[in-house]
Structure formats: C-alpha cells, structure tokens
Design a protein around this motif. Structure first.
Motif, short mmCIF file in Angstrom:
data_model
loop_
_atom_site.label_atom_id
_atom_site.label_comp_id
_atom_site.label_asym_id
_atom_site.label_seq_id
_atom_site.Cartn_x
_atom_site.Cartn_y
_atom_site.Cartn_z
N LYS A 90 0.84 -1.21 0.00
CA LYS A 90 0.00 0.00 0.00
C LYS A 90 0.87 1.26 0.00
CE LYS A 90 -3.93 2.03 -0.03
NZ LYS A 90 -4.82 1.89 -1.18
N LEU A 91 1.95 1.26 0.78
CA LEU A 91 2.84 2.42 0.79
C LEU A 91 3.45 2.65 -0.60
CD1 LEU A 91 4.83 2.14 4.17
CD2 LEU A 91 2.71 3.38 3.72
N ILE A 92 3.85 1.56 -1.25
CA ILE A 92 4.44 1.67 -2.59
C ILE A 92 3.40 2.25 -3.56
CG2 ILE A 92 5.34 0.32 -4.55
CD1 ILE A 92 6.57 -1.61 -2.38
N GLU A 93 2.17 1.75 -3.44
CA GLU A 93 1.08 2.26 -4.31
C GLU A 93 0.86 3.76 -4.09
OE1 GLU A 93 -2.55 -0.14 -3.90
OE2 GLU A 93 -3.67 1.73 -4.11
N ILE A 94 0.84 4.19 -2.82
CA ILE A 94 0.62 5.62 -2.52
C ILE A 94 1.78 6.45 -3.09
CG2 ILE A 94 0.47 7.34 -0.68
CD1 ILE A 94 -0.87 5.15 1.06
N ALA A 95 3.00 5.98 -2.90
CA ALA A 95 4.17 6.73 -3.40
C ALA A 95 4.12 6.84 -4.92
CB ALA A 95 5.46 6.06 -2.94
N LYS A 96 3.70 5.76 -5.59
CA LYS A 96 3.60 5.79 -7.07
C LYS A 96 2.52 6.78 -7.50
CE LYS A 96 5.33 1.26 -8.41
NZ LYS A 96 4.99 -0.11 -8.81
N GLU A 97 1.41 6.80 -6.77
CA GLU A 97 0.32 7.75 -7.11
C GLU A 97 0.79 9.19 -6.98
OE1 GLU A 97 -3.36 4.89 -5.68
OE2 GLU A 97 -2.86 6.65 -4.48
N LYS A 98 1.78 9.41 -6.12
CA LYS A 98 2.31 10.76 -5.94
C LYS A 98 3.42 11.06 -6.94
CE LYS A 98 1.26 10.94 -0.97
NZ LYS A 98 0.67 12.25 -0.77
N ASN A 99 3.60 10.13 -7.89
CA ASN A 99 4.59 10.30 -8.97
C ASN A 99 6.02 10.45 -8.47
OD1 ASN A 99 2.75 10.13 -11.12
ND2 ASN A 99 2.10 12.23 -10.67
N LYS A 100 6.33 9.77 -7.36
CA LYS A 100 7.69 9.81 -6.86
C LYS A 100 8.56 8.82 -7.63
CE LYS A 100 6.65 12.69 -3.63
NZ LYS A 100 7.19 14.06 -3.59
N GLU A 101 9.85 9.17 -7.77
CA GLU A 101 10.75 8.30 -8.54
C GLU A 101 11.33 7.18 -7.69
OE1 GLU A 101 13.71 10.49 -10.64
OE2 GLU A 101 12.21 11.75 -11.62
N GLU A 102 11.52 7.47 -6.39
CA GLU A 102 12.05 6.40 -5.54
C GLU A 102 11.57 6.55 -4.11
OE1 GLU A 102 16.30 6.45 -5.86
OE2 GLU A 102 16.49 8.03 -4.38
N LEU A 103 11.55 5.42 -3.44
CA LEU A 103 11.11 5.35 -2.06
C LEU A 103 12.31 4.95 -1.21
CD1 LEU A 103 8.60 5.41 -0.23
CD2 LEU A 103 8.02 3.13 -1.07
N THR A 104 12.51 5.67 -0.09
CA THR A 104 13.71 5.48 0.73
C THR A 104 13.32 5.08 2.15
OG1 THR A 104 14.73 7.27 -0.51
CG2 THR A 104 15.80 6.67 1.52
N LEU A 105 14.22 4.42 2.82
CA LEU A 105 13.98 4.13 4.25
C LEU A 105 15.29 3.86 4.95
CD1 LEU A 105 14.37 0.80 4.78
CD2 LEU A 105 12.35 0.78 3.33
#
Ligand SMILES: CC(C)(COP(=O)(O)OP(=O)(O)OC[C@H]1O[C@@H](n2cnc3c(N)ncnc32)[C@H](O)[C@@H]1OP(=O)(O)O)[C@@H](O)C(=O)NCCC(=O)NCCS
Length: 147
Positions: A90-105
């Motif tokens: 779900k977090l990946i889906e939300i980040a993609k919907e926000k048109n982000k290029e990468e997700l970090t942690l």
C-alpha cells in the motif's frame, strides 16, 4: 495466513486505539511519537485491519522532492501472516500515485525481519548511517525505484 486484511488511511479514532494498545505492536514507538506522526501534515499514516481489528500501522513522510517510509509495524502475535507485506504494498502504491521516482527508508542493520521484508519488494541497500540508533546500531539505507 489471515485472508481479509485491508488497509485504510488512519483516523483519529484509530490513533486513540493505540493509546492503550501500542505495546502489543512495537516496543520502540511511544504513543506521543505516533501522535506527532499522525498530526504531521507531511506524513501519511495507514493502518491494516483484519475485519474490525487493527493489526498493523505504516507511515510515509514526504518532504519536498522525496518520500520515505518512516515505519511499519505489525501486531506481535500476528507477525509472519503477510500483514507487513500488505502494508508495504500500500505504501508503494501511494508513493507511485504521488509520482515519486524512488522510495527510501532507514532500518536497523540488525532488524533481519524488516530487511527481508524490504528485500522481498526489491529495495536495495544503498548506504549505511553509522551509530544511527541510540548512538549504537548502524542504520541501513534502502531504496526502491518506482519508475
Ligand atoms: C518487520 C515486520 C513489519 C514484518 O511484518 P510481517 O507481517 O511479519 O511480514 P510478512 O509476514 O509480510 O513477511 C514478509 C517477508 O518478510 C520476511 N520476514 C518476516 N518476518 C521474518 C522473520 N522473523 N525472519 C526472517 N524473515 C522474515 C520474509 O522474507 C517474508 O517473506 P515471505 O513471507 O515470502 O517469506 C514485523 O516483523 C514487525 O512489526 N517488526 C517490528 C517493527 C519493525 O521493526 N518495523 C520495521 C521498521 S524499519
């Protein structure tokens, strides 16, 4: 495996639930930290429910131009039931919907369950922050390309 897990945006009533139940989920997070996370306008908090029961929490933090996973935790007695995976999807889906290029942690280098979870979703290790946790444990920085 539980088979009716769904994710929802966290509401005030969900936050209230954690006031008396947070220790069933996580030792590290204190209620005030969760509350400030919920109230931060740059943060998106979600929960996972099995029917009516809250079984997990996750959050994304979105400073300008970036997006980070702040935390994921699952009820202790329900771990290894795919709930962490559902929250992370779900977090990946939300980040993609926000048109982000990468997700970090950042994750404690000794936290094998969490590192395995992130690797399952193709996060890769990109760096280390020395003594990041309590001036003791190193943090692993992990990224996932979204496009
Ligand atoms: C990390 C955490 C969220 C995983 O949640 P979970 O619901 O147990 O995870 P899942 O059941 O979806 O498991 C996903 C993958 O993680 C890995 N994994 C989960 N628990 C594991 C364990 N104890 N040991 C090794 N790998 C583990 C497995 O690779 C698993 O994939 P598989 O089911 O295909 O084998 C959970 O252990 C937790 O709440 N930990 C405490 C809070 C925390 O440390 N959060 C991370 C902060 S960065």
């Amino acid at each position: 495996m539980l088979n009716n897990i769904k994710c929802y945006l966290m509401k005030k009533e969900d936050l209230d639930y954690f006031k008396n139940h947070l220790s069933e989920f996580d030792e590290f997070w204190k209620f005030d930290l969760l509350k400030s996370e919920f109230e931060n306008e740059l943060t998106t908090c979600i929960i996972a429910k099995n029917e009516e029961d809250i079984v997990g929490f996750a959050s994304l933090w979105e400073p300008p131009y970036e997006i980070h996973i702040n935390n994921i935790f699952v009820k202790k007695d329900l771990r290894k039931n795919n709930i962490g995976s559902i929250l992370l999807e779900k977090l990946i889906e939300i980040a993609k919907e926000k048109n982000k290029e990468e997700l970090t942690l950042e994750v404690n280098i000794n936290n094998i369950p969490a590192i395995k979870l992130y690797e399952k979703y193709n996060f890769i290790k990109v760096g280390i922050r020395k003594k990041y946790y309590n001036n003791e444990d190193d943090a692993l920085i992990m990224n996932k390309k979204l496009i």
